[in-house]
Design a protein around this motif. Sequence first.
Motif, PDB file in Angstrom:
ATOM      1  N   GLU A  73      -8.389   9.966  -1.130  1.00 14.72           N
ATOM      2  CA  GLU A  73      -8.713   9.052  -2.220  1.00 14.72           C
ATOM      3  C   GLU A  73      -7.950   7.767  -2.005  1.00 14.72           C
ATOM      4  OE1 GLU A  73      -8.564  10.704  -6.108  1.00 14.72           O
ATOM      5  OE2 GLU A  73      -9.242   8.858  -7.069  1.00 14.72           O
ATOM      6  N   THR A  74      -8.579   6.655  -2.315  1.00 14.40           N
ATOM      7  CA  THR A  74      -7.895   5.380  -2.178  1.00 14.40           C
ATOM      8  C   THR A  74      -8.430   4.402  -3.223  1.00 14.40           C
ATOM      9  OG1 THR A  74      -7.496   3.505  -0.715  1.00 14.40           O
ATOM     10  CG2 THR A  74      -9.511   4.742  -0.322  1.00 14.40           C
ATOM     11  N   GLY A  75      -7.556   3.514  -3.642  1.00 13.27           N
ATOM     12  CA  GLY A  75      -7.964   2.542  -4.647  1.00 13.27           C
ATOM     13  C   GLY A  75      -6.752   1.904  -5.277  1.00 13.27           C
ATOM     14  N   PRO A  76      -6.951   1.020  -6.238  1.00 11.49           N
ATOM     15  CA  PRO A  76      -5.824   0.449  -6.962  1.00 11.49           C
ATOM     16  C   PRO A  76      -5.009   1.580  -7.590  1.00 11.49           C
ATOM     17  CG  PRO A  76      -7.866  -0.648  -7.545  1.00 11.49           C
ATOM     18  CD  PRO A  76      -8.238   0.528  -6.721  1.00 11.49           C
ATOM     19  N   ILE A  77      -3.691   1.484  -7.513  1.00  9.88           N
ATOM     20  CA  ILE A  77      -2.887   2.654  -7.870  1.00  9.88           C
ATOM     21  C   ILE A  77      -3.124   3.101  -9.313  1.00  9.88           C
ATOM     22  CG2 ILE A  77      -0.776   1.402  -8.556  1.00  9.88           C
ATOM     23  CD1 ILE A  77       0.700   3.594  -6.794  1.00  9.88           C
ATOM     24  N   ARG A  78      -3.331   2.158 -10.200  1.00 10.61           N
ATOM     25  CA  ARG A  78      -3.565   2.520 -11.599  1.00 10.61           C
ATOM     26  C   ARG A  78      -4.837   3.315 -11.766  1.00 10.61           C
ATOM     27  NH1 ARG A  78      -1.924  -1.448 -16.522  1.00 10.61           N
ATOM     28  NH2 ARG A  78      -2.874   0.223 -17.731  1.00 10.61           N
ATOM     29  N   ALA A 114      -3.060   2.639  -3.560  1.00  7.56           N
ATOM     30  CA  ALA A 114      -2.579   3.929  -3.089  1.00  7.56           C
ATOM     31  C   ALA A 114      -3.628   4.574  -2.213  1.00  7.56           C
ATOM     32  CB  ALA A 114      -2.260   4.843  -4.271  1.00  7.56           C
ATOM     33  N   ALA A 115      -3.167   5.295  -1.192  1.00 10.15           N
ATOM     34  CA  ALA A 115      -4.054   6.131  -0.396  1.00 10.15           C
ATOM     35  C   ALA A 115      -3.456   7.529  -0.425  1.00 10.15           C
ATOM     36  CB  ALA A 115      -4.151   5.609   1.036  1.00 10.15           C
ATOM     37  N   ILE A 116      -4.228   8.491  -0.902  1.00 14.72           N
ATOM     38  CA  ILE A 116      -3.732   9.864  -0.991  1.00 14.72           C
ATOM     39  C   ILE A 116      -4.213  10.621   0.237  1.00 14.72           C
ATOM     40  CG2 ILE A 116      -3.623  11.938  -2.434  1.00 14.72           C
ATOM     41  CD1 ILE A 116      -2.792   9.610  -4.080  1.00 14.72           C
ATOM     42  N   LEU A 136       0.856  -1.178   0.000  1.00 14.32           N
ATOM     43  CA  LEU A 136       0.000   0.000   0.000  1.00 14.32           C
ATOM     44  C   LEU A 136       0.898   1.236   0.000  1.00 14.32           C
ATOM     45  CD1 LEU A 136      -2.785   1.480   0.514  1.00 14.32           C
ATOM     46  CD2 LEU A 136      -2.206   1.342   2.936  1.00 14.32           C
ATOM     47  N   ALA A 137       0.633   2.157  -0.897  1.00 11.70           N
ATOM     48  CA  ALA A 137       1.378   3.412  -0.887  1.00 11.70           C
ATOM     49  C   ALA A 137       0.544   4.471  -0.203  1.00 11.70           C
ATOM     50  CB  ALA A 137       1.688   3.843  -2.315  1.00 11.70           C
ATOM     51  N   ILE A 138       1.132   5.126   0.803  1.00 11.67           N
ATOM     52  CA  ILE A 138       0.446   6.264   1.419  1.00 11.67           C
ATOM     53  C   ILE A 138       1.147   7.513   0.927  1.00 11.67           C
ATOM     54  CG2 ILE A 138      -0.178   7.393   3.571  1.00 11.67           C
ATOM     55  CD1 ILE A 138      -0.378   4.740   4.906  1.00 11.67           C
ATOM     56  N   LEU A 139       0.418   8.323   0.180  1.00  5.24           N
ATOM     57  CA  LEU A 139       1.035   9.465  -0.489  1.00  5.24           C
ATOM     58  C   LEU A 139       0.476  10.765   0.056  1.00  5.24           C
ATOM     59  CD1 LEU A 139       0.658   7.864  -3.966  1.00  5.24           C
ATOM     60  CD2 LEU A 139       2.855   8.526  -2.996  1.00  5.24           C
ATOM     61  N   GLY A 140       1.321  11.768   0.088  1.00  3.33           N
ATOM     62  CA  GLY A 140       0.842  13.068   0.533  1.00  3.33           C
ATOM     63  C   GLY A 140       1.993  14.037   0.627  1.00  3.33           C
ATOM     64  N   ASP A 164       6.462  11.075  -3.291  1.00  4.12           N
ATOM     65  CA  ASP A 164       6.797  10.974  -4.703  1.00  4.12           C
ATOM     66  C   ASP A 164       5.880   9.966  -5.384  1.00  4.12           C
ATOM     67  OD1 ASP A 164       7.971  10.400  -7.192  1.00  4.12           O
ATOM     68  OD2 ASP A 164       9.932  11.036  -6.458  1.00  4.12           O
ATOM     69  N   LEU A 165       4.987  10.470  -6.195  1.00  2.00           N
ATOM     70  CA  LEU A 165       4.007   9.597  -6.822  1.00  2.00           C
ATOM     71  C   LEU A 165       4.665   8.607  -7.772  1.00  2.00           C
ATOM     72  CD1 LEU A 165       2.306  12.165  -5.900  1.00  2.00           C
ATOM     73  CD2 LEU A 165       0.683  11.452  -7.629  1.00  2.00           C
ATOM     74  N   GLY A 166       5.795   9.028  -8.359  1.00  2.00           N
ATOM     75  CA  GLY A 166       6.446   8.167  -9.326  1.00  2.00           C
ATOM     76  C   GLY A 166       7.155   6.989  -8.682  1.00  2.00           C
ATOM     77  N   VAL A 167       7.838   7.239  -7.570  1.00  2.00           N
ATOM     78  CA  VAL A 167       8.650   6.186  -6.959  1.00  2.00           C
ATOM     79  C   VAL A 167       7.809   4.985  -6.563  1.00  2.00           C
ATOM     80  CG1 VAL A 167       9.963   5.628  -4.883  1.00  2.00           C
ATOM     81  CG2 VAL A 167      10.519   7.671  -6.188  1.00  2.00           C
ATOM     82  N   VAL A 168       6.649   5.247  -5.951  1.00  2.00           N
ATOM     83  CA  VAL A 168       5.861   4.132  -5.436  1.00  2.00           C
ATOM     84  C   VAL A 168       5.100   3.421  -6.546  1.00  2.00           C
ATOM     85  CG1 VAL A 168       5.641   5.176  -3.186  1.00  2.00           C
ATOM     86  CG2 VAL A 168       3.897   5.613  -4.899  1.00  2.00           C
ATOM     87  N   ALA A 169       4.899   4.122  -7.656  1.00  2.00           N
ATOM     88  CA  ALA A 169       4.096   3.541  -8.738  1.00  2.00           C
ATOM     89  C   ALA A 169       4.712   2.255  -9.260  1.00  2.00           C
ATOM     90  CB  ALA A 169       3.938   4.551  -9.871  1.00  2.00           C
TER      91      ALA A 169
END
Lengths: 295, 345, 309
Positions: free
Chosen positions: B251-256, B241-243, B52-56, B230-235
């Motif tokens: 927002e949360t869901g499958p990263i794609r 992903a959870a933003i 799971l990527a937690i982004l912010g 960094d949105l790119g690194v975790v992709a």
Amino acid sequence: MSADQAVITIAPSHARRLRATVSARILVPLVVIGILGIGAIVVPVLYNYDPLHADLLVRLKPPGTAMPDGSIAIFGTDKVGSDLFAEMMAGTRVSLIVGASTLLIAGIVGGILGLLAGYFGGWLDTALMRIADIQLAFPSILLAILLVSVLGQGILNVIIVLSISNWVIFARVIRSQVLGLKSLEYVEAARTLGASHFHIIFRTLLPGCIAPMLVIASVEFGYVVLAEAALSFLGVGAPFGTPSLGSTISTGTQYLASAWWISTIPGLLLLVLVLATGVLGDALRDRFDPRLRSA
Amino acid sequence: MAEMRIGSDAVTRSAAASLLSVRDLQVEFTTAAGVARALDGVSFDVSPGETLAILGESGSGKSVTGQAVMALLPKPAGSIVGGSIVYDGLDLTARPVKDVRKLCATEIAMVFQDPLSSLNPVFQVGYQVAEPFRRRLGMGKREAWGKALELLKRVGIPDAETRIGDYPHQFSGGQRQRIMIAMAIALEPRLLIADEPTTALDVTVQKQIIALLADLQAETGMAMILISHDLGVVAQVAERAAIMYAGRIVETGPIREVYDRPAHPYTRGLLDSIPSAAEIGGRLTPIVGSPPNLLALPSGCSFNPRCPFATDRCRTKVPALRQPASRGSDHAAGCHYSEEVLADA
Amino acid sequence: MPKAAPTHQPLLSVSNLKVAYPIRSSVLRRIVGEKVAVRDVTFEVKPGETVGLVGESGSGKSTVARSVIGLIKPDAGAIGFNGHDITRYSPRQLKSVRREMQMVFQDPYASLNPRLTVRDLIAEGWRVHRDVVPRGNWTAVAQELMERVGLNPDYSDRYAHQFSGGQRQRIGIARALALKPKLIICDEAVSALDVSVQAQVLNLLQDLQEELGLAYLFISHDLSVVEHLCARVLVLHGGEVVEEGSVHDIFDRPQHDYTKALLAAVPVVRPWLGRSVSSSTSTHPERLTQGGTIAPNIQSREERNDIYS
């Protein structure tokens, strides 16, 4: 990430509590020093205190004795019949004058030398710091005694002597502060503006050194007052006729068995004064710690 | 065994599949200027073998989330004031910190951003990597040292036999991060939380570290939470992903799905702000304004002052996370106007 | 679009720059050797042009920036500015050069003096260069500059720590602009900023360039930012320039292995659309329409090959 950390790395409520105690720790010593300062100015005048006046009829009277002129000597009298309270406050006046002037001279001289040594480095730095090392290695009270015996007694000489033995501490602390500040980006930013050495030293670096200078000054104040008292106690400080806390305590020691108050009460006063400045110095150091400051 | 330990019914919904289940987590920080709600109703699940990527951005609460799980919130300022963190059926918020730390030492591991300050400069790295074996598993010195060597080889320290006796400062930043990862996976944790693991590293090294984490996960089947700005690194590695924004998951869901069809204006703004997304030399489309002050959050949706879609409704009513019409059941956004955001794309 | 560089005199020309740090013995501090930070770096920046300097940590990119602005004395080579060789300038002579060459630093927290208000931060340069703005106008002009970089001019009495990271970087830009420079060196100027704020600052830099005809020497480890902003790019590795060219050459047809590795490592936001930066950007319609302009770039590359190989 910075804001994240700003929220996280300081424990904020802890910081607040610390700040609350910090302000109390600043306020209380300031009030104590303030009262002593006012007392030192006012009391000798009110009592019409004359250090050369002797009234042997009322010598060595204990605290609370009624005097012939109707007043009450709350702290008793000394060996020549002077009111001890007035004498002490006159002594405090000398202590405060010596303390403040010494710190001013030592602070300015040491501060400037420290700024220059830290900023320019090189041989200037090496030379100044070796002198400082040598001086630190030599016991400062011995140095003071040596210098006073050359220069002679007198308040001014005491100030000069104590300044000489104190500039080193300012110079060292300021130098290390400058070394830390010098590599900061905002100092480099000033250089990229084309600022002169003068501008960088006095407009950019100096403001960053004020806080540590205040802190050392308040800590050193206690030492200077003690050193003056020690010099006077040893008979090389304030000359005869200039009451000082040190000389009062010194003369009182002969009467410790019969008239304890002559040494003890000025001693306690000295303790309070030194403690107050010491606490103030500690509190200022905490106050200027940026980690404890709110964003 | 998870089922046996579950006491409340609040977690039964996810208990079957997820290793870590965070529900409605609230964290507050007491600062000199007031109480900041660092996390406000954060919920997410992580299953074994999942990333799971937690982004912010700064102040969004992404690091606080990791700290809350690991019981690493700075005391006494930060505290969990609500919600639950259920790990393997065990509610960590109801446990004393000591127990959580014990659990963290063996089953949950963490990798931090700055590998230099996380390693003790006066001990050989071999000693530090071997320490968990000696302390937690009671291995002898020689045996633990051997295990440490094995791990250092596994994380790709070249010439590990000779370098095991070196001190942290003798390694490069990337190698230090590898050593940190070696320590984190030493006891085969079931959950690895990596907080900005590559932020301090050069891009070429960054890529290697992310690849290493992905490899290790594939090998051990551990669950992983990647916290990053960094949105790119975790992709490259995350499935979901959870933003986060201002202490909430927006927002949360499958990263794609999240990246390709963002349903929250903030997610979209973030994606549009990335230079490579815009034409070269052209203007970027940043999000206007600055992130909010957690001490003075705007009323309603915290994003409303910066949002091109904001209406009066957004200024009064906090939007709940919900599934936008026409999106999959696992994609959710906390926006009143997700449909409009999606339609506008 | 990156603006094509006009064909006049270079504003900044750096040739064969070398910077080395002495290595000293641990006890006697005698110089026992040197660590070369930058070797044989040569490039030019024309007026109004943006040149990018990319590289990883230790590549020497910041050393180049710092020697250009005069914070470090180069050990060899020459730095020319506006037609003058400023390498051996005295501090007094450098003072006038520094007016035309300013720097925006990486860390918006450390690069602003915490004891000055925003107005004083911006006015600091005018205190040094007395003839730029008369003292009576300092507040007014500082507020104008604040407005220009997107800050509320009413906040001119606030201290830097009262602003967010992005706003602080705007203060840094306003300070650099205060002396009306021709060249601004941006040393990782947007690296510490969050991505949404970074985009705002990048737009601001572009607007200022168009409006004021500024040239930028843009130093960054972030290739996507450099690709977005710069017309020409130098790739530094281990203190040497390994590749130089137009942004299209470098990103679409990298020649050197290091450049290729660097580009391959750039994280792609949507990796499922294609792996490398170049492929993802060349699928951009705008990029395709630039096909017509590729030819002169290739030509210039061949010219360069003539010079350097």
